[in-house]
Design a protein around this motif. Structure first.
Motif, short mmCIF file in Angstrom:
data_model
loop_
_atom_site.label_atom_id
_atom_site.label_comp_id
_atom_site.label_asym_id
_atom_site.label_seq_id
_atom_site.Cartn_x
_atom_site.Cartn_y
_atom_site.Cartn_z
N LEU A 421 27.31 0.60 65.27
CA LEU A 421 26.89 -0.44 64.32
C LEU A 421 26.28 0.16 63.06
O LEU A 421 26.71 -0.15 61.95
CB LEU A 421 25.90 -1.40 64.99
CG LEU A 421 25.62 -2.66 64.17
CD1 LEU A 421 26.87 -3.50 64.00
CD2 LEU A 421 24.52 -3.49 64.80
N ALA A 422 25.27 1.00 63.24
CA ALA A 422 24.57 1.55 62.07
C ALA A 422 24.14 2.98 62.36
O ALA A 422 24.11 3.41 63.52
CB ALA A 422 23.36 0.69 61.73
N ALA A 423 23.80 3.69 61.28
CA ALA A 423 23.30 5.06 61.39
C ALA A 423 22.51 5.36 60.14
O ALA A 423 22.76 4.76 59.09
CB ALA A 423 24.45 6.04 61.54
N ALA A 424 21.55 6.28 60.26
CA ALA A 424 20.79 6.66 59.06
C ALA A 424 20.50 8.15 59.06
O ALA A 424 20.43 8.78 60.13
CB ALA A 424 19.49 5.87 58.98
N LYS A 439 31.28 11.25 58.27
CA LYS A 439 31.68 11.57 59.65
C LYS A 439 31.14 10.60 60.71
O LYS A 439 31.70 10.49 61.79
CB LYS A 439 31.19 12.98 60.01
CG LYS A 439 31.90 14.09 59.26
CD LYS A 439 33.14 14.50 59.99
CE LYS A 439 33.82 15.67 59.30
NZ LYS A 439 35.12 15.95 59.88
N VAL A 440 30.03 9.96 60.42
CA VAL A 440 29.42 9.15 61.48
C VAL A 440 30.25 7.87 61.67
O VAL A 440 30.71 7.27 60.71
CB VAL A 440 27.93 8.86 61.17
CG1 VAL A 440 27.76 7.84 60.06
CG2 VAL A 440 27.19 8.42 62.43
N LYS A 441 30.45 7.50 62.92
CA LYS A 441 31.27 6.32 63.22
C LYS A 441 30.35 5.11 63.33
O LYS A 441 29.85 4.79 64.41
CB LYS A 441 32.05 6.55 64.51
CG LYS A 441 33.09 7.67 64.36
CD LYS A 441 34.06 7.73 65.52
CE LYS A 441 35.16 8.73 65.26
NZ LYS A 441 34.86 10.05 65.85
N LYS A 463 33.87 0.69 66.94
CA LYS A 463 33.91 0.81 68.40
C LYS A 463 33.40 -0.47 69.09
O LYS A 463 33.78 -1.57 68.70
CB LYS A 463 33.15 2.06 68.83
CG LYS A 463 33.74 3.34 68.22
CD LYS A 463 33.26 4.58 68.92
CE LYS A 463 31.96 5.08 68.34
NZ LYS A 463 31.54 6.36 68.93
N MET A 464 32.55 -0.33 70.10
CA MET A 464 32.15 -1.52 70.86
C MET A 464 30.99 -2.29 70.21
O MET A 464 30.43 -3.19 70.82
CB MET A 464 31.84 -1.15 72.31
CG MET A 464 33.14 -0.83 73.05
SD MET A 464 32.93 -0.28 74.72
CE MET A 464 32.59 -1.82 75.53
N SER A 465 30.68 -1.96 68.98
CA SER A 465 29.68 -2.77 68.27
C SER A 465 30.29 -3.98 67.58
O SER A 465 29.55 -4.76 66.96
CB SER A 465 28.93 -1.91 67.24
OG SER A 465 28.03 -1.06 67.91
#
Ligand code: NAI
Ligand code: MG
Length: 491
Positions: A421-424, A439-441, A463-465
């Motif tokens: 869903l998210a990344a930081a 690169k982050v999915k 993905k599954m988010s």
């Protein structure tokens, strides 16, 4: 300098507990109510009408009629926009009352609830603006033909929302659906039925014609499932748990309904040693503890570069211990209760799992008091990637600290999850930031900030988010069907 703290709002009055069908407040066909609680005390606030399959059917019929005939079916796009602007204005004029209702029923601090209400108004205005800008194209084709596309509403839309941001999720779903000319049957979460009912009253006041917006409170396995199964519902938009989404997708297959999903996450929040550590500590704290961790984007996997690990974690622990828990309607409260006993028990179960699997509990881990559903801000250190607390969505104030050494290593570990869903990332190194962002999915990536989500920016999961996107122009695609019209020209 003394900070001015906004006043405590008056206790909201519950105007309405029934079902909204065809702009009328009605009782369920088979009768039946359920109790809704104040999670800060466990006390019952109201008895709310519990809809069932028969009520869903009535609501879908009303939504179908409004779609096919009556004022909505012929309304021009600009006038649809005007109705949404009107509703946004009503939200602002009633924001104090709505925020208090949200806080009382869902345990959200009044400060956060006030923030949500501004966000709700912004979202409705954003989609009001789109209503008359949804355009088709003319397409050059072979032969003497004129081909053009029309973007038409998908139809009757079933919307199923959760309890963590009741009004914001409502706005994210009503905004694009109504802007595109669909009609709506919404099932709010059984934990937080009240604010949607007040919004139903405001929608009538704004002037939405009968049948355009219908609200059926009730349970997922009954009202929710009936909405998904109904053959005359064209699309389902869902926010909630990934396991519920799997059930819905299977059920939706029976009628090949369109479906969009906004599901949970186990979002990686990555702190590099070269970050501004003051900002990063504050940001990481907010990332996990905002609304008691009951946030699909919660930064629950906190990767900290080994070099700054000790000092970083020490500062985070100090902040967690200082957090003020209490009555969410008291403006000085920083964290309210979890939404329900079920959610509190789930969180405490994960704390037990974390301890049993060998993570180091630095602070928190317990319920607070014996009234309401309060959980201490909790920090686990030395968490390993395979542990349950590093893999599963806990949806509470529990953060897993995972030390790392290298950028390639942390990208691989950040992606080692079924969610996206998210990344930081927190760093001053522009190369690292862009490499990570590429690169982050994840559907949303923040650089040196967290939880910055606007009505204008697409939001959703890899993905599954989830499937599909909400917010921004991207949502319009999921609320319209694309039609090609080809005309033979006799020239
Ligand atoms: P849930 O997915 O069961 O509930 C969300 C909505 O789906 C509610 O309106 C519910 O009534 C409805 N629903 C449930 N079962 C259904 C079915 N069979 N058919 C149609 N509708 C159905 O989530 P729940 O039980 O409230 O929370 C469990 C966990 O889900 C949380 O601990 C959290 O991990 C996750 N969650 C994620 C959210 C997000 O923002 N992505 C929001 C809420 C929960
Ligand atoms: Mg559930």
């Amino acid at each position: 300098m003394a900070q001015t703290v906004a006043a405590r709002p008056p206790t909201p009055v519950i105007h309405q507990t029934r079902l909204l069908i065809n702009n009328e407040w009605v009782d369920p066909v088979e009768g039946g109510t359920f109790e809704t609680y104040n999670p800060a005390t466990g006390e019952v606030i109201a008895e709310v009408a519990a809809g069932n399959a028969a009520d869903i059917d009535r609501a879908v019929k009303a939504a179908r009629r409004a779609l096919e005939s009556g004022p909505w079916s012929t309304m021009n796009a600009a006038d649809r926009g005007r109705l949404l602007y009107e509703l946004a204005g009503l939200v602002e004029r009633n924001a104090e009352e709505l925020a208090a209702l949200e806080s009382l029923n869902g345990g959200k601090t009044i400060g956060d609830a006030r923030g949500d209400l501004q966000w709700v108004a912004n979202t409705l205005r954003y989609y009001a603006g789109w209503a008359d800008k949804i355009e088709g194209r003319t397409i050059p084709v072979r032969g003497d033909f004129l081909s053009y596309t029309l973007r038409q509403p998908v139809g009757v839309v079933g919307q199923i929302i959760p309890w963590n941001f009741p009004l914001l999720m409502l706005a994210w779903k009503w905004g694009p659906a109504l802007s595109c000319g669909n009609t709506v049957v919404m099932k709010p979460a059984e934990q937080t039925p009240l604010s949607a009912l007040r919004m139903g009253e405001l929608a009538i006041e704004a002037g939405f014609p009968a049948g355009v917006i219908n609200l059926i409170n009730g349970f997922g396995e009954t009202a929710g499932a009936a909405l998904v199964a109904h053959p005359d519902v064209d699309k389902i938009a869902f926010t909630g748990h990934v396991d519920t989404a799997k059930i819905i997708q299977r059920q939706a297959a029976e009628t090949l309904k369109r479906a969009t999903f906004e599901l949970g996450g186990k979002s990686p929040n990555v702190i590099f040693a070269d970050a501004d550590l003051d900002d990063a500590v504050t940001g990481a704290f907010h990332a996990i503890y905002f609304h008691g961790g009951q946030c699909c984007t919660a930064g629950s996997r906190l990767f900290v570069e080994q070099k700054v690990h000790d000092v970083f974690v020490e500062r985070l622990v100090d902040k967690a211990r200082a957090r003020r828990l209490g009555d969410p309607l008291d403006p000085s409260t920083e964290q309210g209760p979890q939404v329900s006993r079920e959610q509190m028990d789930k969180i405490l179960h994960y704390v037990d799992l974390g301890k049993a699997q060998g993570a180091k509990l630095l602070t928190g881990g317990d319920r607070v008091g014996d009234r309401g559903f309060f959980v201490e801000p909790t920090i686990f250190d030395d968490v390993k990637d395979h542990m349950a607390i590093a893999r599963d969505e806990i949806f509470g104030p529990v953060v897993s600290v995972l030390p790392f050494q290298k950028v390639e290593e942390v990208i691989e570990r950040a992606n080692n999850t079924s969610y996206g869903l998210a990344a930081a990332i927190w760093t001053k190194d522009i190369d690292k930031a862009h490499l990570f962002a590429r690169k982050v999915k994840a559907g949303t990536v923040w650089v040196n900030c967290y939880n910055v989500v606007d009505a204008n920016t697409p939001f959703g999961g890899f993905k599954m988010s989830g499937q599909g996107r909400e917010n921004g122009e991207a949502a319009l695609e999921h609320y319209t069907e694309l039609k090609t019209v080809t005309v033979k020209l006799n020239g």
